[in-house]
Enzyme design. Structure first.
Site, PDB file in Angstrom:
ATOM      1  N   ASN A  72     -10.107  -0.075   0.021  1.00 23.39           N
ATOM      2  CA  ASN A  72      -8.787   0.221   0.102  1.00 23.39           C
ATOM      3  C   ASN A  72      -8.063  -0.323  -1.236  1.00 23.39           C
ATOM      4  O   ASN A  72      -8.343  -1.552  -1.556  1.00 23.39           O
ATOM      5  CB  ASN A  72      -8.109  -0.841   1.220  1.00 23.39           C
ATOM      6  CG  ASN A  72      -6.681  -0.767   1.267  1.00 23.39           C
ATOM      7  OD1 ASN A  72      -5.864  -0.342   0.443  1.00 23.39           O
ATOM      8  ND2 ASN A  72      -6.044  -1.286   2.270  1.00 23.39           N
ATOM      9  N   CYS A 132       0.943  -1.083  -0.035  1.00 27.90           N
ATOM     10  CA  CYS A 132      -0.035  -0.066  -0.001  1.00 27.90           C
ATOM     11  C   CYS A 132       0.866   1.164  -0.044  1.00 27.90           C
ATOM     12  O   CYS A 132       0.391   2.201  -0.345  1.00 27.90           O
ATOM     13  CB  CYS A 132      -0.934  -0.002   1.209  1.00 27.90           C
ATOM     14  SG  CYS A 132      -1.987  -1.386   1.127  1.00 27.90           S
ATOM     15  N   HIS A 163      -3.466   7.215   2.337  1.00 26.80           N
ATOM     16  CA  HIS A 163      -3.633   5.897   2.041  1.00 26.80           C
ATOM     17  C   HIS A 163      -5.100   5.643   2.605  1.00 26.80           C
ATOM     18  O   HIS A 163      -5.271   6.029   3.724  1.00 26.80           O
ATOM     19  CB  HIS A 163      -2.788   5.075   2.304  1.00 26.80           C
ATOM     20  CG  HIS A 163      -3.308   3.531   2.255  1.00 26.80           C
ATOM     21  ND1 HIS A 163      -3.732   3.269   0.774  1.00 26.80           N
ATOM     22  CD2 HIS A 163      -3.303   2.281   2.788  1.00 26.80           C
ATOM     23  CE1 HIS A 163      -4.042   1.899   0.913  1.00 26.80           C
ATOM     24  NE2 HIS A 163      -3.631   1.423   2.121  1.00 26.80           N
TER      25      HIS A 163
HETATM   26  O1  UT7 Z   1      -3.943  -0.923   3.676  1.00 22.51           O
HETATM   27  C1  UT7 Z   1      -2.923  -1.957   4.384  1.00 22.51           C
HETATM   28  C2  UT7 Z   1      -2.816  -1.813   5.880  1.00 22.51           C
HETATM   29  N1  UT7 Z   1      -4.247  -2.317   6.229  1.00 22.51           N
HETATM   30  C3  UT7 Z   1      -4.873  -1.769   7.175  1.00 22.51           C
HETATM   31  O2  UT7 Z   1      -4.272  -0.771   7.822  1.00 22.51           O
HETATM   32  C4  UT7 Z   1      -5.968  -2.336   8.165  1.00 22.51           C
HETATM   33  C5  UT7 Z   1      -5.934  -2.221   9.441  1.00 22.51           C
HETATM   34  N2  UT7 Z   1      -6.966  -2.877  10.104  1.00 22.51           N
HETATM   35  C6  UT7 Z   1      -8.164  -2.437  10.044  1.00 22.51           C
HETATM   36  O3  UT7 Z   1      -8.568  -1.519   9.325  1.00 22.51           O
HETATM   37  C7  UT7 Z   1      -9.187  -3.229  11.129  1.00 22.51           C
HETATM   38  O4  UT7 Z   1      -8.532  -3.984  12.128  1.00 22.51           O
HETATM   39  C8  UT7 Z   1     -10.370  -4.015  10.294  1.00 22.51           C
HETATM   40  C9  UT7 Z   1     -11.199  -3.177   9.653  1.00 22.51           C
HETATM   41  C10 UT7 Z   1      -9.596  -5.046   9.248  1.00 22.51           C
HETATM   42  C11 UT7 Z   1     -11.101  -4.880  11.540  1.00 22.51           C
HETATM   43  O5  UT7 Z   1     -11.628  -4.196  12.345  1.00 22.51           O
HETATM   44  P1  UT7 Z   1     -11.280  -4.291  13.825  1.00 22.51           P
HETATM   45  O6  UT7 Z   1     -12.056  -3.401  14.613  1.00 22.51           O
HETATM   46  O7  UT7 Z   1     -10.036  -4.443  14.140  1.00 22.51           O
HETATM   47  O8  UT7 Z   1     -12.138  -5.644  14.050  1.00 22.51           O
HETATM   48  P2  UT7 Z   1     -11.491  -7.065  14.575  1.00 22.51           P
HETATM   49  O9  UT7 Z   1     -10.444  -7.541  13.518  1.00 22.51           O
HETATM   50  O10 UT7 Z   1     -10.903  -6.694  16.280  1.00 22.51           O
HETATM   51  O11 UT7 Z   1     -12.808  -8.063  14.823  1.00 22.51           O
HETATM   52  C12 UT7 Z   1     -13.722  -7.508  15.748  1.00 22.51           C
HETATM   53  C13 UT7 Z   1     -14.862  -8.508  15.542  1.00 22.51           C
HETATM   54  C14 UT7 Z   1     -14.431 -10.092  15.561  1.00 22.51           C
HETATM   55  O12 UT7 Z   1     -15.586 -10.953  15.992  1.00 22.51           O
HETATM   56  P3  UT7 Z   1     -15.344 -11.253  17.582  1.00 22.51           P
HETATM   57  O13 UT7 Z   1     -14.012 -12.165  17.635  1.00 22.51           O
HETATM   58  O14 UT7 Z   1     -15.383 -10.207  18.450  1.00 22.51           O
HETATM   59  O15 UT7 Z   1     -16.500 -11.994  17.848  1.00 22.51           O
HETATM   60  C15 UT7 Z   1     -14.688 -10.168  14.037  1.00 22.51           C
HETATM   61  O16 UT7 Z   1     -14.766 -11.777  13.825  1.00 22.51           O
HETATM   62  O17 UT7 Z   1     -15.749  -8.497  14.174  1.00 22.51           O
HETATM   63  C16 UT7 Z   1     -15.699  -9.536  13.592  1.00 22.51           C
HETATM   64  N3  UT7 Z   1     -15.740  -9.485  11.854  1.00 22.51           N
HETATM   65  C17 UT7 Z   1     -16.566  -9.038  11.067  1.00 22.51           C
HETATM   66  N4  UT7 Z   1     -17.849  -9.027  11.519  1.00 22.51           N
HETATM   67  C18 UT7 Z   1     -19.092  -8.718  10.599  1.00 22.51           C
HETATM   68  C19 UT7 Z   1     -14.516  -9.221  11.156  1.00 22.51           C
HETATM   69  N5  UT7 Z   1     -14.738  -8.952   9.911  1.00 22.51           N
HETATM   70  C20 UT7 Z   1     -16.103  -8.975   9.898  1.00 22.51           C
HETATM   71  C21 UT7 Z   1     -17.111  -8.353   9.065  1.00 22.51           C
HETATM   72  N6  UT7 Z   1     -18.096  -8.409   9.340  1.00 22.51           N
HETATM   73  N7  UT7 Z   1     -16.672  -8.322   7.856  1.00 22.51           N
END
Ligand code: UT7
Length: 307
Positions: free
Chosen positions: A264, A111, A234
């Site tokens: 993204n 990225c 980004h």
């Molecule tokens: O571009 C290159 C660099 N990339 C980035 O900068 C991305 C950085 N990361 C992020 O943007 C965020 O971490 C995400 C958007 C990927 C995820 O958001 P988060 O608030 O960190 O969520 P999480 O991974 O901690 O997941 C929270 C919950 C989980 O469920 P439990 O374990 O709390 O029950 C996931 O299973 O959300 C669940 N989950 C979803 N639920 C509905 C993960 N993906 C989804 C989804 N829909 N698509």
């Protein structure tokens, strides 16, 4: 000579995939995606569209807006993690599509690829090696997605953005800063041609690293955050973008945001955002713009420029 942006271009595939569409594919909701990422939709290329075909459309747009001819381009750099094939490079395919006779190569810094490409081009111009560099960020991430993994497939989109960077006496790129740290490579990678990401851990490193990057960029130039007119970040996550804006004490209306509509698009996200804000008149001549990115590797970097 300085390096100044004299033209911008962009291309997004016509097909739009909304969060509601994704609800029918994986166990997700429109509300979750908007709340956690700010994304509402993304563009997905048709089967016949490739990274190079999208790059070609964005480049034609950029060269036209620069008001120069294809023959004037003397270097082509394409930032991509999704090349059409291992070789020839996407830059060489683009070179042939545009009938340009100039050296051409790809840069792979995930990225942060567009920032790396700008930094390279700036150095070619400052040393007098190049006069007009075509720099493209182009990605077809839909090819790399596991459409059964809700934690990644909702985050990405396809598209291409381009700029023409030219040797000019007036101030353009003020400074560029590029970094890498390979120790985090297992947090965000592509194995068996599919993206895997430990999103939450990437998120924390991204926010901290981008905050330090802002300090580094301003300190290097003895500038204050109030000197920045526009942040063009980004576009990975609206929450990461808001953290960077807060660090700079910028309101969101001084930040170019496209993540809601593009998701993204990796190396394409900054040139697409830049093109949008230049073409709609938000970014004006002489304003100070900060471009910044963070991505797999980890890689990160910034470009501070006077438009
Ligand atoms: O571009 C290159 C660099 N990339 C980035 O900068 C991305 C950085 N990361 C992020 O943007 C965020 O971490 C995400 C958007 C990927 C995820 O958001 P988060 O608030 O960190 O969520 P999480 O991974 O901690 O997941 C929270 C919950 C989980 O469920 P439990 O374990 O709390 O029950 C996931 O299973 O959300 C669940 N989950 C979803 N639920 C509905 C993960 N993906 C989804 C989804 N829909 N698509």
């Amino acid at each position: 000579m300085n390096s100044k942006i004299i033209g911008t271009g962009g291309y997004l595939p016509a097909k739009v995939l909304t969060n509601k569409d994704l609800e029918t594919i994986v166990d997700t909701t429109d509300d979750w995606i908007i709340e956690r990422t700010g994304i509402q939709q993304r563009h997905i290329s048709e089967p016949g569209e490739t990274t190079s075909s999208m790059a070609t459309k964005a480049s034609i747009d950029a060269i036209k807006s620069a008001n120069i001819n294809n023959d004037d381009i003397d270097l082509i750099i394409v930032a991509t993690t999704t090349p059409d094939m291992v070789f020839p490079s996407t830059a060489c395919i683009l070179q042939n599509n545009l009938k340009i006779k100039a050296p051409a190569f790809d840069v792979q810094a995930a990225c942060t690829g567009f920032i790396y490409a700008m930094s390279i081009a700036d150095n070619y111009i400052r040393t007098g090696t190049s006069k007009n560099v075509l720099i493209v960020g182009a990605e077809k991430y839909s090819n790399l997605l596991d459409w059964s993994d809700r934690s990644t497939c909702v985050l990405f989109g396809d598209g291409a953005g381009a700029v023409v960077l030219s040797a000019k006496p007036e101030e353009g790129i003020i400074s560029s800063h590029i970094h890498a740290d390979g120790q985090y490579n297992d947090l965000l990678d592509v194995k068996n041609e599919q993206i895997r990401m430990k999103g939450n851990e990437v998120f924390k490193v991204a926010v901290n690293t981008l905050s330090k990057l802002v300090d580094e960029t301003l300190e290097k130039n003895n500038m204050d955050k109030s000197d920045i007119d526009w942040l063009v970040p980004h576009q990975a996550n609206l929450r990461i973008i808001k953290a960077a804006a807060k660090k700079l004490s910028l309101s969101l209306d001084q930040v170019v945001v496209t993540v809601d509509r593009h998701a993204n698009t990796s190396a394409a996200s900054i040139p697409l955002a830049l093109n949008e804000a230049v073409k709609d008149g938000r970014i004006k001549d002489d304003q100070v713009i900060l471009l910044e990115a963070f991505g797999s590797g980890f890689t990160w970097g910034s470009v501070l420029l006077r438009y």
